[in-house]
Write an enzyme that holds these catalytic residues in place. Structure first.
Site, PDB file in Angstrom:
ATOM      1  N   HIS A 229      83.794  47.597  36.994  1.00 36.89           N
ATOM      2  CA  HIS A 229      83.759  48.602  35.920  1.00 36.89           C
ATOM      3  C   HIS A 229      85.083  49.369  35.919  1.00 36.89           C
ATOM      4  O   HIS A 229      86.125  48.770  35.740  1.00 36.89           O
ATOM      5  CB  HIS A 229      82.524  49.498  36.145  1.00 36.89           C
ATOM      6  CG  HIS A 229      82.194  50.444  35.036  1.00 36.89           C
ATOM      7  ND1 HIS A 229      82.728  50.398  33.783  1.00 36.89           N
ATOM      8  CD2 HIS A 229      81.332  51.506  35.022  1.00 36.89           C
ATOM      9  CE1 HIS A 229      82.224  51.374  33.036  1.00 36.89           C
ATOM     10  NE2 HIS A 229      81.381  52.070  33.760  1.00 36.89           N
ATOM     11  N   HIS A 270      84.376  40.790  29.353  1.00 36.20           N
ATOM     12  CA  HIS A 270      83.649  42.018  29.018  1.00 36.20           C
ATOM     13  C   HIS A 270      82.217  41.650  28.687  1.00 36.20           C
ATOM     14  O   HIS A 270      81.947  40.618  28.092  1.00 36.20           O
ATOM     15  CB  HIS A 270      84.291  42.721  27.814  1.00 36.20           C
ATOM     16  CG  HIS A 270      83.901  44.149  27.701  1.00 36.20           C
ATOM     17  ND1 HIS A 270      82.725  44.540  27.131  1.00 36.20           N
ATOM     18  CD2 HIS A 270      84.501  45.277  28.141  1.00 36.20           C
ATOM     19  CE1 HIS A 270      82.637  45.846  27.186  1.00 36.20           C
ATOM     20  NE2 HIS A 270      83.686  46.328  27.799  1.00 36.20           N
ATOM     21  N   ASP A 327      91.268  47.458  30.769  1.00 37.20           N
ATOM     22  CA  ASP A 327      91.901  47.722  32.073  1.00 37.20           C
ATOM     23  C   ASP A 327      93.113  46.861  32.340  1.00 37.20           C
ATOM     24  O   ASP A 327      93.815  47.075  33.330  1.00 37.20           O
ATOM     25  CB  ASP A 327      90.872  47.499  33.191  1.00 37.20           C
ATOM     26  CG  ASP A 327      89.757  48.511  33.093  1.00 37.20           C
ATOM     27  OD1 ASP A 327      88.602  48.107  32.888  1.00 37.20           O
ATOM     28  OD2 ASP A 327      90.056  49.717  33.167  1.00 37.20           O
TER      29      ASP A 327
END
Ligand code: SDX
Length: 393
Positions: A229, A270, A327
């Site tokens: 995460h 994702h 990210d």
């Protein structure tokens, strides 16, 4: 609707809640905060204005924003006694561990004055969290490098104030390039909320029990820390450093395709986006801008671009709809701004506090809100009789 639907794995699940805050269309790569496309907010808004939007549902008038900014600015100090908590941590404690503990401890200072039935006090608690997380995050960083804590300066706007608390030293004035605050503000906008991700769902689950908002956000911080995460941005930098040079990219891609290797391309894939993460596109552009304006030639950017290029044309990733996520590039920007790797997830938590407190506020006024109670598929032993110890094998 809050009802039953079935994942493609045939696993039946229920929607955990109704929410009007953020909308995602994973196949189309759409992300909207309160109906406003993330691309427009990234281009025209600021993080503090986005925080107001997420919390209140509408963009503020000037008067509303000025009042909100004044409230946030005048709640940025942490209680002096909280410095003792900080001193209690080892200097090399992970900043996420310090942040989680310090935010949870806010309940010890403010909970008894919080009437959860009073909307104004609920809003004040949300504003306190939005205001204090940067101060506490910066203090945790300063503790980890043995520098004195810098107090928040009320004459600075939210993100610049944070950068000053992070980097200012008594010996000399801090020279901040405008692109640093702009890039940080943009990253905070893009990380502010994301519907029912693991950490936001955690905040809502804890909030559904009636726990105070400080405990809820501390639980969200704990959930965000995981490498699957929010911890992914830190893991991306470590991965790029391990790959080292562009000529090693092919080997990394092959290793990521081997499920037995246990290696994944961090920053890729994702749960919801099965198309490009719209945030990743925006961050990639900002990454190039920051590095060129700061005159930084970071070889890791070349590795990242080659990795992205190789993965996007590889059948394994195409078949599984694996694209760069939020990210993948953010860590390169943070690194260019001088943020140490172990602080990357703290940046994510600081920004996501806006979303967490918004979901907590929304939940408090939801007439259908009940205590969360996820179900399970039982796979354990069928009923059997107790066997006294002496008769066991
Ligand atoms: C965030 O939910 C949110 O909104 C989160 C977030 C937010 O803003 O709050 O968007 C922020 O958490 C972004 C994600 C950051 N995490 C990472 O970058 C870590 C690396 N990514 C993965 O671990 C993974 O992609 C997840 C956890 C993000 C998503 O996992 P899924 O959707 O459950 O996918 P999966 O684990 O079921 O994998 C499906 C297939 C598997 O292969 P097969 O079983 O089909 O052979 O894809 C493979 C996986 O092995 N796979 C990957 C991969 N991610 C999935 N293979 C290589 N590298 C990867 N990164």
């Amino acid at each position: 609707e809050t009802g039953y639907f079935t994942y493609d794995s045939g696993f039946t699940a229920t929607a955990s809640c109704k929410s009007a805050i953020t909308y995602i269309d994973g196949d189309a790569g759409v992300l909207m905060y309160r109906g406003y496309p993330i691309e427009q907010l990234a281009e025209q808004s600021s993080f503090l204005e986005v925080a107001y939007l997420l919390m209140n549902g509408e963009l503020p008038t000037k008067a509303q924003f000025d009042r909100f900014e004044h409230q946030v600015t005048h709640h940025t100090m942490m209680h002096e006694a909280q410095k003792h908590f900080l001193q209690g941590f080892r200097h090399d404690a992970h900043p996420m561990a310090m942040l989680c503990g310090m935010i949870g401890s806010l309940a010890a200072f403010y909970h008894d004055s919080l009437d959860m039935d009073d909307p104004e006090q609920r809003e004040l608690a949300a504003i306190r969290l939005l205001a204090k997380v940067p101060t506490i995050a910066a203090a945790a960083y300063r503790h980890s490098i043995g520098w004195p804590i810098r107090y928040p300066r009320n004459n600075l706007e939210y993100v610049t104030r944070f950068l000053h608390m992070l980097f200012e030293v008594p010996a000399e004035p801090l020279e901040l390039k405008p692109v640093a605050a702009k890039a940080m503000d943009l990253l905070f906008i893009l990380h502010a909320d994301h519907e029912q991700n693991a950490s936001t769902s955690t905040v809502r689950l804890v909030g559904s029990t009636g726990a105070n908002p400080y405990a809820c956000v501390a639980a969200g911080i704990a959930a965000l820390w995981g490498p699957a995460h929010g911890g992914a941005n830190e893991a991306v930098l470590k991965m790029l450093e391990e790959i080292g040079t562009p000529d090693q990219v092919g080997k990394a891609v092959e290793k990521a395709k081997d499920r037995n290797s246990g290696f994944r391309l961090m920053g890729f894939g994702h749960r919801v986006y099965k198309n490009f993460d719209p945030r990743a596109k925006i961050i990639r552009e900002m990454c190039h801008k920051v590095l060129s304006e700061l005159g930084i030639d970071d070889p890791l950017l070349e590795v990242a671009m080659r990795l992205e290029e190789a993965a996007l044309k590889d059948e394994y990733f195409i078949q599984r709809k694996l694209y760069p996520n939020v990210d993948f590039y953010s860590g390169i920007i943070y690194k260019a701004l001088g943020i140490p790797t172990e602080m990357f997830t703290v940046m994510f938590a600081l920004a996501r506090t806006a979303g967490w407190v918004s979901h907590w506020l929304e939940q408090q006024v939801d007439p259908e809100a009940k205590i969360g109670r996820p179900r399970q598929i039982y796979t354990g032993a069928t009923s059997r009789d107790y066997v006294p110890m002496a008769q066991r094998g």
